[in-house]
Design a protein around this motif. Structure first.
Motif, PDB file in Angstrom:
ATOM      1  N   PRO A 145       0.816  -1.223   0.000  1.00 30.18           N
ATOM      2  CA  PRO A 145       0.000   0.000   0.000  1.00 30.18           C
ATOM      3  C   PRO A 145       0.848   1.270   0.000  1.00 30.18           C
ATOM      4  N   LEU A 146       1.957   1.264   0.745  1.00 24.93           N
ATOM      5  CA  LEU A 146       2.827   2.441   0.787  1.00 24.93           C
ATOM      6  C   LEU A 146       3.384   2.757  -0.593  1.00 24.93           C
ATOM      7  N   ALA A 147       3.837   1.708  -1.304  1.00 26.05           N
ATOM      8  CA  ALA A 147       4.394   1.927  -2.638  1.00 26.05           C
ATOM      9  C   ALA A 147       3.338   2.500  -3.580  1.00 26.05           C
ATOM     10  N   PHE A 148       2.143   1.972  -3.518  1.00 27.59           N
ATOM     11  CA  PHE A 148       1.086   2.479  -4.397  1.00 27.59           C
ATOM     12  C   PHE A 148       0.701   3.906  -4.022  1.00 27.59           C
ATOM     13  N   ASP A 149       0.729   4.229  -2.725  1.00 20.35           N
ATOM     14  CA  ASP A 149       0.478   5.621  -2.320  1.00 20.35           C
ATOM     15  C   ASP A 149       1.525   6.549  -2.936  1.00 20.35           C
ATOM     16  N   ARG A 150       2.768   6.115  -2.922  1.00 18.12           N
ATOM     17  CA  ARG A 150       3.843   6.939  -3.497  1.00 18.12           C
ATOM     18  C   ARG A 150       3.664   7.095  -5.005  1.00 18.12           C
ATOM     19  N   LEU A 151       3.301   6.004  -5.677  1.00 16.79           N
ATOM     20  CA  LEU A 151       3.091   6.071  -7.121  1.00 16.79           C
ATOM     21  C   LEU A 151       1.923   6.996  -7.459  1.00 16.79           C
ATOM     22  N   LYS A 152       0.872   6.896  -6.685  1.00 15.37           N
ATOM     23  CA  LYS A 152      -0.280   7.775  -6.916  1.00 15.37           C
ATOM     24  C   LYS A 152       0.117   9.233  -6.723  1.00 15.37           C
ATOM     25  N   ALA A 153       0.887   9.500  -5.668  1.00 15.40           N
ATOM     26  CA  ALA A 153       1.316  10.872  -5.394  1.00 15.40           C
ATOM     27  C   ALA A 153       2.233  11.410  -6.488  1.00 15.40           C
ATOM     28  N   SER A 154       2.978  10.512  -7.147  1.00 11.22           N
ATOM     29  CA  SER A 154       3.888  10.956  -8.212  1.00 11.22           C
ATOM     30  C   SER A 154       3.158  11.184  -9.532  1.00 11.22           C
ATOM     31  N   GLY A 155       1.863  10.880  -9.573  1.00  8.07           N
ATOM     32  CA  GLY A 155       1.076  11.157 -10.770  1.00  8.07           C
ATOM     33  C   GLY A 155       0.739   9.963 -11.625  1.00  8.07           C
ATOM     34  N   ALA A 156       1.003   8.752 -11.146  1.00  8.74           N
ATOM     35  CA  ALA A 156       0.728   7.558 -11.942  1.00  8.74           C
ATOM     36  C   ALA A 156      -0.772   7.344 -12.110  1.00  8.74           C
ATOM     37  N   ASP A 157      -1.147   6.906 -13.325  1.00  9.55           N
ATOM     38  CA  ASP A 157      -2.526   6.500 -13.596  1.00  9.55           C
ATOM     39  C   ASP A 157      -2.633   4.977 -13.698  1.00  9.55           C
TER      40      ASP A 157
END
Length: 605
Positions: A145-157
């Motif tokens: 979950p932490l990694a996906f939170d970071r990816l989402k914050a970086s702008g990943a779709d």
């Protein structure tokens, strides 16, 4: 194992060796006489080579494809993989829509190769693909979950996971909950219920009918690239740009297949063999730079280049350095960046070897003091505080070779209150399945893998219970595995017959790996002359026959074992089994005999 492979069973011992100095029996690989004759006639092979081919389960009809595999004949239909069409459609749709796509990769060679394959395809499609690789120490294996939170914050779709994700149901559920789309490309064992996302492509997924379960993740990604080309072609995306020729990246697919120790049969063999041919051109800047820092001259690439020169250095980043170094190295087209990354990885690999040596020595002493290596148990589990999680898998492999049974090595972080371990197994014992079972039954915080290798996270106070659980669970597979642990010999040689010509004849069977083992030759009645112990516990000598003919030889990491002691004693009358290796030092084009096992007839039981 290819169709028609002989099933191991009771067989006469070879050279009457029922118990070698490593405790194993020897036999000649079983092969059907009719198939041997067919290979001799149909492929024009000498008898020992035809026998070796037949002994690997290659039928008369499969001989040509085995010796000269082609993608045209063996490439699978991408649609035969469950969810492959859905994955390709989702990725191409995101690309054309201008969505921000990221690749999430495992930190080993297979993950780095898989990521680099995707990065290179996207680059030719006019898009740069950011890479996210979790840190082994702080994030552990696979999506979180932490990694996906970071990816989402970086702008990943959209996130494409490679070499991981198939068992990350909870983490991927979190990704979907925060609005991330996910496509999983993996090859590891997984649960019956897949993660709920756009697509889960995994030839080892329950219900998948592709028949390609021996592929590494890089092989699955290579097939995905073909599916992506097909989908992009269908949508007319190549009207104004050339279609990417994925064959130029076969070297990356081969690298993943070899370093992940996959069974080199069928399509995977074609992928690997042709990939080594592509690698031989050394056009990938990262691989070329890595070869240079290792001090190895460029030339025809062999499995050893991938497994023992390139692979350990690429892995060093994920083991004790920055996790994304390997993927960045394999993805870059900048020669200067490649050289800098290669130098950093080489330095990390030197440090990794020292850490590995210390953990190996400590773990060996700890187990042998308890006697768990020789008490009849099905598996060895050993743990220690502050053992670096980046080397426990390598140490487990070393100890498995030493004790001929599955080994799990766990590094305990006392401050965090967790142990992170890695295991390596014996043929015939499915360690990944046992670890998954332990996780389902609540003994592990996390765990997974495949038949021959697995990873886990466990509470320190649960290690003893885990040891008991695995010993009980794998006990039923132990007898079968021990029956498989023969030393299987392909041919008996005189030392004088161990020539470069013979070596090159048997090289037609390469690339070697699981399901296609490197040929083993036996020498009988030899003496180890000029034997010396080397740094690392290796023994170098010259094996001399009764007629005086000899061949240079080396035995790895055995100076303190009965095999090494027999060689160092210089005694005669030994039976020795090993592999022929090229010896091209200073352009000599010779061979060296790499010793696998030694038997002393005077100590037969």
């Amino acid at each position: 194992m290819p169709d028609g492979a002989p099933v191991p069973g009771p067989a006469p011992t070879f050279l009457d060796v029922s118990r070698s100095l490593s405790g194993r029996a020897w036999r000649q690989r079983p092969a059907e006489a009719g198939v041997i004759r067919a290979h001799m006639q149909g492929q024009g092979l000498i008898e020992p080579l035809a026998r070796a081919l037949a002994a690997r389960g290659v039928t008369a009809e499969q001989g040509a494809d085995f010796l000269a595999p082609t993608l045209k004949r063996l490439f699978p239909d991408p649609s035969s993989f469950m969810d492959m069409d859905a994955a390709a459609a989702a990725i191409v749709a995101a690309l054309t829509a201008g969505d921000r796509i990221h690749v999430f990769a495992d930190y080993d060679v297979d993950g780095a190769s898989s990521a680099a394959l995707l990065v290179r395809w996207f680059r030719l499609m006019g898009s740069e693909l950011p890479i996210y690789v979790p840190d082994r120490l702080t994030e552990g294996y696979g999506p979180s979950p932490l990694a996906f939170d970071r990816l989402k914050a970086s702008g990943a779709d959209l996130v494409i996971t490679v070499d991981c994700g198939a068992a990350a149901n909870e983490a991927i559920a979190h990704a979907c909950a925060i609005g991330l789309k996910v496509v999983v490309i993996d090859h590891h064992m997984m649960r019956e219920e897949p993660p709920a996302c756009l697509a889960v492509v995994n030839p080892n997924r329950p219900g998948d009918t592709s028949g390609q379960g021996n592929l590494a993740a890089a092989g699955v990604v290579f097939v995905l690239l073909a599916a992506l080309n097909r989908e992009a072609r269908r949508l007319g995306l190549f009207a104004d740009r050339p279609e990417p020729d994925i064959r130029q990246w076969l070297d990356l697919a081969a690298l993943g297949a070899i370093c992940d120790v996959t069974a080199l049969t069928g399509f995977n063999r074609a992928l690997t063999g042709l990939g080594l041919q592509v690698m031989s051109g050394w056009t990938n800047p990262g691989l070329k730079a890595l070869l240079a820092v290792a001090g190895v001259e460029s030339g025809p690439a062999k499995s050893n280049h991938a497994g023992f020169i390139l692979g350990p250095r690429i892995n060093a980043g994920g083991r004790i350095g920055r996790a994304d170094l390997g993927a960045r190295l394999l993805s870059t087209d900048d020669a200067d960046e490649a050289r800098a990354l290669a130098e950093e990885l080489d330095a990390l690999n030197i440090a990794r070897r020292e850490v590995e040596r210390e953990v190996t020595e400590t773990a060996t002493r700890r187990v042998e003091a308890t006697g768990h290596h020789a008490d009849g148990s099905a598996v060895v589990v050993v743990s220690g505080e502050d053992w670096h999680p980046g080397v426990v898998g390598i140490v487990a492999g070393r100890l498995r070779e030493r004790w001929r049974k599955p080994v799990i090595v766990i590094g305990i972080d006392a401050l965090a209150g967790v142990g992170k371990g890695s295991g390596r197994s014996q043929p015939g014992m499915n360690l990944g399945r046992a670890i998954q079972s332990a996780w389902r039954d609540g003994l592990l915080l996390a765990g997974g893998g495949h038949a021959m290798a697995a990873g886990l996270t466990v509470r320190p106070d649960g290690i003893d219970a885990l040891r008991d659980y695995l010993n009980a669970g794998l006990a039923g597979e132990q007898a079968g595995a021990e029956a498989l642990d023969w030393v299987e010999v392909d041919a008996l040689l005189d030392p004088g017959a161990a020539t470069r010509d013979l070596f090159e004849a048997f090289e037609r069977l390469a690339p070697f790996g699981p399901a296609n083992p490197e040929p083993l030759f036996a020498l009988d009645g030899v003496r180890a002359r000029e034997a010396v112990a080397m740094n690392g516990g290796h023994v170098r000598c010259r094996l001399t026959g009764p007629d005086g003919a000899s061949v240079k030889a080396i035995a790895w990491r055995c100076a303190d074992l009965p095999t090494g002691q027999a060689l160092l004693s210089g005694q005669g009358g030994l039976s020795v089994v090993g592999r022929l290796k090229a010896d091209d030092w200073n352009g000599r084009r010779g061979v060296q005999f790499e010793i696998e096992d030694v038997a002393d007839p005077r100590m037969a039981t």
